[in-house]
Design a protein around this motif. Sequence first.
Motif, PDB file in Angstrom:
ATOM      1  N   VAL A 199     -22.134  83.229   3.607  1.00 55.73           N
ATOM      2  CA  VAL A 199     -23.508  82.738   3.474  1.00 55.73           C
ATOM      3  C   VAL A 199     -24.011  82.084   4.764  1.00 55.73           C
ATOM      4  O   VAL A 199     -23.235  81.541   5.548  1.00 55.73           O
ATOM      5  CB  VAL A 199     -23.648  81.710   2.318  1.00 55.73           C
ATOM      6  CG1 VAL A 199     -23.415  82.362   0.977  1.00 55.73           C
ATOM      7  CG2 VAL A 199     -22.727  80.507   2.510  1.00 55.73           C
ATOM      8  N   SER A 200     -25.320  82.120   4.934  1.00 55.83           N
ATOM      9  CA  SER A 200     -25.976  81.415   6.026  1.00 55.83           C
ATOM     10  C   SER A 200     -26.421  80.047   5.534  1.00 55.83           C
ATOM     11  O   SER A 200     -26.690  79.863   4.343  1.00 55.83           O
ATOM     12  CB  SER A 200     -27.200  82.199   6.503  1.00 55.83           C
ATOM     13  OG  SER A 200     -26.811  83.426   7.087  1.00 55.83           O
ATOM     14  N   THR A 201     -26.496  79.099   6.467  1.00 56.83           N
ATOM     15  CA  THR A 201     -26.893  77.742   6.085  1.00 56.83           C
ATOM     16  C   THR A 201     -28.183  77.281   6.771  1.00 56.83           C
ATOM     17  O   THR A 201     -28.762  76.267   6.401  1.00 56.83           O
ATOM     18  CB  THR A 201     -25.779  76.725   6.422  1.00 56.83           C
ATOM     19  OG1 THR A 201     -25.442  76.858   7.805  1.00 56.83           O
ATOM     20  CG2 THR A 201     -24.555  76.974   5.561  1.00 56.83           C
ATOM     21  N   GLN A 202     -28.588  78.018   7.808  1.00 58.74           N
ATOM     22  CA  GLN A 202     -29.833  77.693   8.500  1.00 58.74           C
ATOM     23  C   GLN A 202     -30.530  78.997   8.869  1.00 58.74           C
ATOM     24  O   GLN A 202     -29.867  80.022   9.033  1.00 58.74           O
ATOM     25  CB  GLN A 202     -29.547  76.908   9.796  1.00 58.74           C
ATOM     26  CG  GLN A 202     -28.897  75.551   9.565  1.00 58.74           C
ATOM     27  CD  GLN A 202     -28.632  74.794  10.866  1.00 58.74           C
ATOM     28  OE1 GLN A 202     -28.120  75.343  11.832  1.00 58.74           O
ATOM     29  NE2 GLN A 202     -28.999  73.507  10.876  1.00 58.74           N
ATOM     30  N   VAL A 203     -31.848  78.936   9.017  1.00 57.41           N
ATOM     31  CA  VAL A 203     -32.563  80.073   9.608  1.00 57.41           C
ATOM     32  C   VAL A 203     -32.508  79.822  11.107  1.00 57.41           C
ATOM     33  O   VAL A 203     -33.025  78.813  11.591  1.00 57.41           O
ATOM     34  CB  VAL A 203     -34.035  80.131   9.137  1.00 57.41           C
ATOM     35  CG1 VAL A 203     -34.734  81.346   9.742  1.00 57.41           C
ATOM     36  CG2 VAL A 203     -34.116  80.158   7.612  1.00 57.41           C
ATOM     37  N   GLY A 204     -31.820  80.696  11.839  1.00 57.23           N
ATOM     38  CA  GLY A 204     -31.571  80.458  13.253  1.00 57.23           C
ATOM     39  C   GLY A 204     -30.492  79.406  13.419  1.00 57.23           C
ATOM     40  O   GLY A 204     -29.802  79.040  12.451  1.00 57.23           O
ATOM     41  N   GLY A 261     -29.859  73.475  -0.517  1.00 58.84           N
ATOM     42  CA  GLY A 261     -28.653  73.821  -1.273  1.00 58.84           C
ATOM     43  C   GLY A 261     -28.924  75.006  -2.193  1.00 58.84           C
ATOM     44  O   GLY A 261     -28.102  75.914  -2.333  1.00 58.84           O
ATOM     45  N   GLY A 262     -30.088  75.004  -2.817  1.00 59.35           N
ATOM     46  CA  GLY A 262     -30.465  76.093  -3.722  1.00 59.35           C
ATOM     47  C   GLY A 262     -30.573  77.420  -2.997  1.00 59.35           C
ATOM     48  O   GLY A 262     -30.189  78.467  -3.524  1.00 59.35           O
ATOM     49  N   GLU A 263     -31.097  77.392  -1.788  1.00 61.21           N
ATOM     50  CA  GLU A 263     -31.241  78.645  -1.027  1.00 61.21           C
ATOM     51  C   GLU A 263     -29.876  79.196  -0.592  1.00 61.21           C
ATOM     52  O   GLU A 263     -29.699  80.412  -0.484  1.00 61.21           O
ATOM     53  CB  GLU A 263     -32.150  78.424   0.188  1.00 61.21           C
ATOM     54  CG  GLU A 263     -33.616  78.266  -0.210  1.00 61.21           C
ATOM     55  CD  GLU A 263     -34.503  77.802   0.936  1.00 61.21           C
ATOM     56  OE1 GLU A 263     -35.716  78.088   0.888  1.00 61.21           O
ATOM     57  OE2 GLU A 263     -34.012  77.127   1.858  1.00 61.21           O
ATOM     58  N   ILE A 264     -28.931  78.308  -0.340  1.00 60.82           N
ATOM     59  CA  ILE A 264     -27.583  78.784   0.010  1.00 60.82           C
ATOM     60  C   ILE A 264     -26.943  79.386  -1.245  1.00 60.82           C
ATOM     61  O   ILE A 264     -26.362  80.472  -1.217  1.00 60.82           O
ATOM     62  CB  ILE A 264     -26.728  77.642   0.611  1.00 60.82           C
ATOM     63  CG1 ILE A 264     -27.447  77.028   1.822  1.00 60.82           C
ATOM     64  CG2 ILE A 264     -25.343  78.169   1.021  1.00 60.82           C
ATOM     65  CD1 ILE A 264     -26.810  75.741   2.351  1.00 60.82           C
ATOM     66  N   LEU A 265     -27.110  78.679  -2.366  1.00 58.60           N
ATOM     67  CA  LEU A 265     -26.563  79.183  -3.629  1.00 58.60           C
ATOM     68  C   LEU A 265     -27.210  80.512  -4.041  1.00 58.60           C
ATOM     69  O   LEU A 265     -26.541  81.410  -4.558  1.00 58.60           O
ATOM     70  CB  LEU A 265     -26.769  78.132  -4.726  1.00 58.60           C
ATOM     71  CG  LEU A 265     -26.263  78.513  -6.110  1.00 58.60           C
ATOM     72  CD1 LEU A 265     -24.748  78.706  -6.097  1.00 58.60           C
ATOM     73  CD2 LEU A 265     -26.646  77.461  -7.137  1.00 58.60           C
TER      74      LEU A 265
END
Length: 354
Positions: free
Chosen positions: A110-115, A136-140
């Motif tokens: 998974v990615s944790t940041q955009v860029g 957190g929701g977007e990572i999940l």
Amino acid sequence: MTTNVKTDLFGLFAHEIAKQIKPLGLQAYRGKQIAEWLYKHNVRQFEAMTNIAKEWRTSLDNSFTITQVNRKAAQHSADGRTSKFLLAFPDDMAVETVLMRHSYGNSVCVSTQVGCAMGCSFCASTLSGLVRNLTGGEILAQVLYITELLKQEEQKIDSIVIMGSGEPLANYDNVLRFIRLVHEDYCLNMSYRNITLSTSGLIAQIDKLAGEGLPVTLSISLHAPNNPLRTRLMPINARYPLEQVLAAGDRYAAATGRRVTYEYILIAGVNDGPAQARELITLLKGRLANVNLIPINAVPERGLLRPAAGDIIKFEKLLQNEHINVTVRREMGTDIAAACGQLRHKFVRMVTFD
Ligand code: SAH
């Protein structure tokens, strides 16, 4: 007229959902029911939450939203074992998520940041700097997108690697929320030991993570055996030099009882010679550590190329001879440029998508 900004329930813990829905008159146990719908059953509409009465569903819908992800692109390796997805959030920001089908199970990256703000010279994710942190929701949501896909094949995710674009420890609170959420029984019930977090070596946050009491596997991007070279490849080294990063790794191993993995990208003519292997041995001898050698995904624009197969084996052998635990990363998906940031970078340049 007041604009009604709806609260997003996706990414909240059951007890937090319970708190949010209380003003509508829903009882606390409904928080866990909704969490199960969101995270276990992958439902994205209140309408589909059939153990909640119709009137409640309508009032939930009037008050709250649920994060949706939208697949913008997909690439599959020729052997079918690696699939990479570009997933977009409602603000149209997109990140990469990779599914790797190993013989020992399915792993999602998974990615944790955009860029990314770290500026490592070999990494595509950082080319346009940091755009924003993911929640957190977007990572999940990335993980659950893959879960849904695997469900159709009656398969599941066995492990999670936090190694996509971004520096996870620079987005600490959101990443920790994700790790704790995915472990919940109303979510994937994922064991902490099956989660690996990779960092460029942010020392204060490594120590903070060690203090959380979560046996998450830590992977540290080393990539060079001395400070001048590491600073050239990874500017963060000027702030957090090698010896301090290794000392933080030792403290993490002592606090968690978990062996730290040091990632070392092999770049032809840059860090792959016998002299560097010997320096690396001196650094790691006697430490509770593994080394993961990663033949670079070439960045030809920067003259960073993959070493010849013989040189990779030679480097590995030198470490083995000194009893350093070493593995060479199995090459997954190099034909689809599975290194972090590469799909997004291409996409941003509008070169490839389906
Ligand atoms: N920021 C974190 C996690 C994201 S990078 C970190 O630095 O660890 C995840 C891994 O992919 C890191 O080890 C990173 O160095 C590696 N990586 C980045 N670009 C690569 C490339 N061109 N080839 C191979 N690995 C790469």
